[in-house]
Design an enzyme around this catalytic site. Structure first.
Site, short mmCIF file in Angstrom:
data_model
loop_
_atom_site.label_atom_id
_atom_site.label_comp_id
_atom_site.label_asym_id
_atom_site.label_seq_id
_atom_site.Cartn_x
_atom_site.Cartn_y
_atom_site.Cartn_z
N ASN A 1 7.95 -5.30 -0.59
CA ASN A 1 8.03 -4.27 0.36
C ASN A 1 6.34 -4.01 0.75
O ASN A 1 5.70 -3.58 -0.13
CB ASN A 1 8.41 -2.87 -0.12
N TYR B 1 10.85 8.95 1.09
CA TYR B 1 10.92 8.07 0.24
C TYR B 1 11.57 8.52 -1.41
O TYR B 1 11.71 7.37 -2.16
CB TYR B 1 9.54 7.43 0.01
N HIS C 1 12.72 -2.42 2.85
CA HIS C 1 11.93 -1.13 3.05
C HIS C 1 13.21 0.03 2.53
O HIS C 1 14.14 0.04 2.85
CB HIS C 1 11.91 -0.78 4.81
N GLU D 1 12.47 -9.19 2.56
CA GLU D 1 11.68 -8.17 2.85
C GLU D 1 12.36 -6.64 2.88
O GLU D 1 13.60 -6.84 3.17
CB GLU D 1 11.26 -8.18 4.46
N PRO E 1 0.88 -1.20 0.13
CA PRO E 1 -0.15 -0.02 0.08
C PRO E 1 1.04 1.20 0.02
O PRO E 1 1.84 1.41 0.51
CB PRO E 1 -1.04 0.01 1.23
N ASN E 2 0.14 2.19 -0.77
CA ASN E 2 0.86 3.68 -0.91
C ASN E 2 2.19 3.73 -1.66
O ASN E 2 2.71 4.85 -1.90
CB ASN E 2 0.98 4.28 0.60
N ALA F 1 2.79 -0.64 5.08
CA ALA F 1 2.38 -0.52 6.31
C ALA F 1 1.69 -1.99 6.95
O ALA F 1 1.85 -2.16 8.01
CB ALA F 1 1.18 0.26 6.55
N ARG G 1 12.46 5.16 13.12
CA ARG G 1 11.40 5.81 12.86
C ARG G 1 10.31 5.40 14.01
O ARG G 1 10.71 4.86 14.91
CB ARG G 1 10.55 5.46 11.71
N ARG H 1 4.88 11.00 -2.73
CA ARG H 1 4.64 10.72 -1.18
C ARG H 1 6.02 11.00 -0.62
O ARG H 1 6.96 10.29 -0.65
CB ARG H 1 4.27 9.24 -1.15
#
Ligand code: DQA
Length: 137
Positions: A71, A22, A97, A95, A9-10, A74, A104, A17
């Site tokens: 990725n 990012y 990111h 995985e 998502p996103n 969320a 964070r 964004r």
């Protein structure tokens, strides 16, 4: 070698964004550079904002691809179902990111995916995907 990059998502908003986190490149632009660099790999890309579609894609490729670079956005921090899907397939998953999730907010330190993947790469911007690809070669 068949590798799928699977974005959650996103991540369709990359380039627009929160560019301070990012970056300002779209994933489509970055994907073209990856395809050129790894011309000898059959590289596929899929993005969805929908948890079930991510799970369906893992099921679809999970018995015939050589690797998945995931990725989950969320969903990383919330999805027992994506973790279970990874457990249920044979294809190794890495995985990734873009940001360093560990520097964070606390909720980003939790991952339902980390315990069931081959490895994790985080914090190198879009280069995180490149590093994951290298690991499959
Ligand atoms: C992300 C980190 C997640 O915490 C966030 O929800 C994202 C992107 C990353 O690539 O840094 O959507 O997975």
């Amino acid at each position: 070698m068949k590798i799928l990059i699977l974005n959650g998502p996103n991540l369709n908003l990359l380039g627009k964004r929160e560019p301070e986190i990012y970056g300002s490149l779209t994933f489509e632009e970055y994907f073209k550079t990856l395809q050129k660099k790894y011309a000898n790999i059959e590289l596929y890309y899929y993005q969805s904002n929908i948890e079930g579609e991510i799970i369906d894609k893992l099921h679809e490729v999970g018995f015939n691809f050589d690797g998945v670079i995931l990725n989950a956005g969320a969903y990383t921090h919330t999805s027992v179902a994506i973790g279970d899907a990874i457990k249920g397939i044979e294809t190794p998953v890495i995985e990734v990111h873009i940001s360093n999730v560990h520097s964070r907010e606390d909720f980003r330190h939790i991952s339902y995916i980390t315990p069931v993947v081959k490895g994790v790469i985080a914090g190198f911007g879009l280069q995180s995907y490149d590093l994951a690809l290298e690991s499959f070669i």
